[in-house]
Every structure is written in C-alpha cells, then in structure tokens.
Design a protein around this motif. Sequence first.
Motif, PDB file in Angstrom:
ATOM      1  N   SER A   1      29.784  38.708  44.137  1.00 43.29           N
ATOM      2  CA  SER A   1      30.899  38.192  43.338  1.00 43.29           C
ATOM      3  C   SER A   1      31.538  39.234  42.423  1.00 43.29           C
ATOM      4  O   SER A   1      32.386  38.888  41.595  1.00 43.29           O
ATOM      5  CB  SER A   1      30.411  37.019  42.480  1.00 43.29           C
ATOM      6  OG  SER A   1      29.416  37.428  41.560  1.00 43.29           O
TER       7      SER A   1
ATOM      8  N   ASP B   1      33.815  41.342  42.756  1.00 46.39           N
ATOM      9  CA  ASP B   1      35.266  41.529  42.814  1.00 46.39           C
ATOM     10  C   ASP B   1      36.037  40.257  42.474  1.00 46.39           C
ATOM     11  O   ASP B   1      37.266  40.238  42.589  1.00 46.39           O
ATOM     12  CB  ASP B   1      35.691  42.047  44.190  1.00 46.39           C
ATOM     13  CG  ASP B   1      35.386  41.081  45.314  1.00 46.39           C
ATOM     14  OD1 ASP B   1      34.515  40.200  45.129  1.00 46.39           O
ATOM     15  OD2 ASP B   1      36.010  41.198  46.392  1.00 46.39           O
ATOM     16  N   LEU B   2      35.350  39.204  42.049  1.00 45.23           N
ATOM     17  CA  LEU B   2      36.009  37.968  41.662  1.00 45.23           C
ATOM     18  C   LEU B   2      36.264  37.966  40.158  1.00 45.23           C
ATOM     19  O   LEU B   2      35.351  38.183  39.367  1.00 45.23           O
ATOM     20  CB  LEU B   2      35.149  36.753  42.018  1.00 45.23           C
ATOM     21  CG  LEU B   2      34.888  36.480  43.501  1.00 45.23           C
ATOM     22  CD1 LEU B   2      33.895  35.324  43.645  1.00 45.23           C
ATOM     23  CD2 LEU B   2      36.175  36.165  44.230  1.00 45.23           C
ATOM     24  N   SER B   3      37.494  37.700  39.752  1.00 45.38           N
ATOM     25  CA  SER B   3      37.796  37.584  38.328  1.00 45.38           C
ATOM     26  C   SER B   3      37.219  36.279  37.792  1.00 45.38           C
ATOM     27  O   SER B   3      36.887  35.361  38.550  1.00 45.38           O
ATOM     28  CB  SER B   3      39.310  37.595  38.107  1.00 45.38           C
ATOM     29  OG  SER B   3      39.898  36.420  38.658  1.00 45.38           O
ATOM     30  N   ASP B   4      37.133  36.186  36.480  1.00 44.79           N
ATOM     31  CA  ASP B   4      36.644  34.945  35.865  1.00 44.79           C
ATOM     32  C   ASP B   4      37.551  33.771  36.227  1.00 44.79           C
ATOM     33  O   ASP B   4      37.074  32.647  36.425  1.00 44.79           O
ATOM     34  CB  ASP B   4      36.573  35.098  34.345  1.00 44.79           C
ATOM     35  CG  ASP B   4      35.468  36.040  33.899  1.00 44.79           C
ATOM     36  OD1 ASP B   4      34.547  36.297  34.706  1.00 44.79           O
ATOM     37  OD2 ASP B   4      35.526  36.530  32.761  1.00 44.79           O
ATOM     38  N   GLU B   5      38.844  34.034  36.336  1.00 44.03           N
ATOM     39  CA  GLU B   5      39.789  32.967  36.667  1.00 44.03           C
ATOM     40  C   GLU B   5      39.557  32.454  38.081  1.00 44.03           C
ATOM     41  O   GLU B   5      39.572  31.246  38.333  1.00 44.03           O
ATOM     42  CB  GLU B   5      41.229  33.476  36.518  1.00 44.03           C
ATOM     43  CG  GLU B   5      41.661  33.760  35.084  1.00 44.03           C
ATOM     44  CD  GLU B   5      41.111  35.068  34.551  1.00 44.03           C
ATOM     45  OE1 GLU B   5      41.185  35.271  33.322  1.00 44.03           O
ATOM     46  OE2 GLU B   5      40.596  35.888  35.347  1.00 44.03           O
ATOM     47  N   VAL B   6      39.345  33.376  39.010  1.00 45.89           N
ATOM     48  CA  VAL B   6      39.093  32.981  40.400  1.00 45.89           C
ATOM     49  C   VAL B   6      37.757  32.247  40.507  1.00 45.89           C
ATOM     50  O   VAL B   6      37.646  31.239  41.209  1.00 45.89           O
ATOM     51  CB  VAL B   6      39.130  34.207  41.327  1.00 45.89           C
ATOM     52  CG1 VAL B   6      38.662  33.829  42.733  1.00 45.89           C
ATOM     53  CG2 VAL B   6      40.528  34.793  41.385  1.00 45.89           C
ATOM     54  N   LYS B   7      36.757  32.732  39.802  1.00 43.76           N
ATOM     55  CA  LYS B   7      35.460  32.043  39.810  1.00 43.76           C
ATOM     56  C   LYS B   7      35.595  30.609  39.330  1.00 43.76           C
ATOM     57  O   LYS B   7      35.036  29.671  39.923  1.00 43.76           O
ATOM     58  CB  LYS B   7      34.453  32.802  38.938  1.00 43.76           C
ATOM     59  CG  LYS B   7      33.908  34.066  39.547  1.00 43.76           C
ATOM     60  CD  LYS B   7      32.873  34.672  38.593  1.00 43.76           C
ATOM     61  CE  LYS B   7      32.248  35.911  39.169  1.00 43.76           C
ATOM     62  NZ  LYS B   7      31.244  36.512  38.255  1.00 43.76           N
TER      63      LYS B   7
ATOM     64  N   THR C   1      39.981  37.763  47.803  1.00 44.55           N
ATOM     65  CA  THR C   1      40.197  39.038  47.123  1.00 44.55           C
ATOM     66  C   THR C   1      40.835  40.105  48.004  1.00 44.55           C
ATOM     67  O   THR C   1      41.479  41.027  47.490  1.00 44.55           O
ATOM     68  CB  THR C   1      38.865  39.587  46.576  1.00 44.55           C
ATOM     69  OG1 THR C   1      37.946  39.766  47.671  1.00 44.55           O
ATOM     70  CG2 THR C   1      38.270  38.631  45.557  1.00 44.55           C
TER      71      THR C   1
END
Length: 226
Positions: free
Chosen positions: A129, A131-137, A212
């Motif tokens: 995870s 490369d996942l931003s907090d928003e995407v998470k 991503t």
Amino acid sequence: MDILLIGGLWLDTSAWDDVVPELEALGHRAVPVALPGQGDGSTTATLADQVAAVLAAVDSSAGKPLVVGHSAACTLAWLAADARPEKIAGVVLIGGFPWDDGKLYADLFEMTDGVMPFPGWGPFEGPDSADLSDEVKAALAAKAVPVPEGVARGVVHLTDERRFDVPVVVVCPEFTPEQARQWIDAGDVPELARAKNVELVDLDSGHWPMFTRPTALATLLANATP
C-alpha cells in the motif's frame, strides 16, 4: 480483443474505471466482470457462483478473450483456463498466483456474520500500500464489499491439464519478477511451475495498480494480447 477484468477481494467492477478507457484507447474491449457477492448485495454467493460469472463472460466474448485476475482473483482467472482452455487467449495474473486443486479460495481473515469484511490497512502496510495516498485508502475502505463466506471458503477444483498450455503473464507490482521466479522454482506456486508459457513482467506499484498506475497497467495488459 475482449479483455475480461476480474477484481480481487472486496472490489466491485468500479475498481477498473480508470483502466477501461485506457484499454479502449488502445483498441480493446474491456469488460469488468461483475462477481456475485462483490457488489450485488448478496451475502450468500459461493465460489461456484463467481466461477460461473467468469465463464459466462468468456462464453459471451467475441473470439478468444484475455482473462485478467487481480490478487485472489488470479485463481478465478486460472479456473477459467481450466474450464475453457480452448476458448481463451491467455491469462494475466496481477499481484497474485493461482491456488492449486483442493485449496480454500481466500480464507484469509476473520469472518463476521457470514462475510469476510475488509480488515483495514494494517495487514497491507509496506510495499502493498506504499503508493496509496490517505485519500485513496479512505475511499477504498469505504467502498470495500465484504466477501461472502461461501466465496472465501470455497474449494478450488481443477480438472483439465490443458490449462497448462494456456499462456500466462504474471504482472509483478509489489514484488519483483525475480522474486516471482524464485517462488515458482521453489515449488511455492505448483500450478505455474507446470505451465508451459509463463512471462513475468515488472510494474512499479503497490498491490492495487488499477488505482495508482492505470495507464501503465493497461499498457501491460494490451501487450499481453496475442
């Protein structure tokens, strides 16, 4: 060519929203496969139901489709190769490997009231995870569909050795092609150890490249077509 897209655990067909137009721009017909129990409100769907949905998509394709499985759904893609070896052009496995005969499909996390909810991001800390931003998470967690127990604890059945003739491309996101080759050679992935045509390709991303790296992923999928 038809490219059938099968999302992994907790994902519905919207997971492919950014990949579909990229594939269409490359001249292919992208078909996200709706899996019973992952987006239709069913909590009683079984693994057999999901396999049937994938095979229905294969059977309704024009020509021989490329069957793409992500994560746990790599096994669904491989089950399609087993059931329709003469009707598919190949399989692409994104961030995962197919289970062998007799294994439980995805009995990985705690069941609650007959379903396996998304366990949060804790188990996926690190390369999965990164490369996942907090928003995407947050968005993914909010949309995550609990997987019915009948799917997660369904038994994988493989019967046709012609599946080993089907070309396989393994997309390696959070692990490298070198690691994948080591696992296959060590016997950790017995199905791919017996497959006759396996290509390993690198993709610099985490476990969910459809969110991503959709353009790069689409390019790899297009390149995997015969």
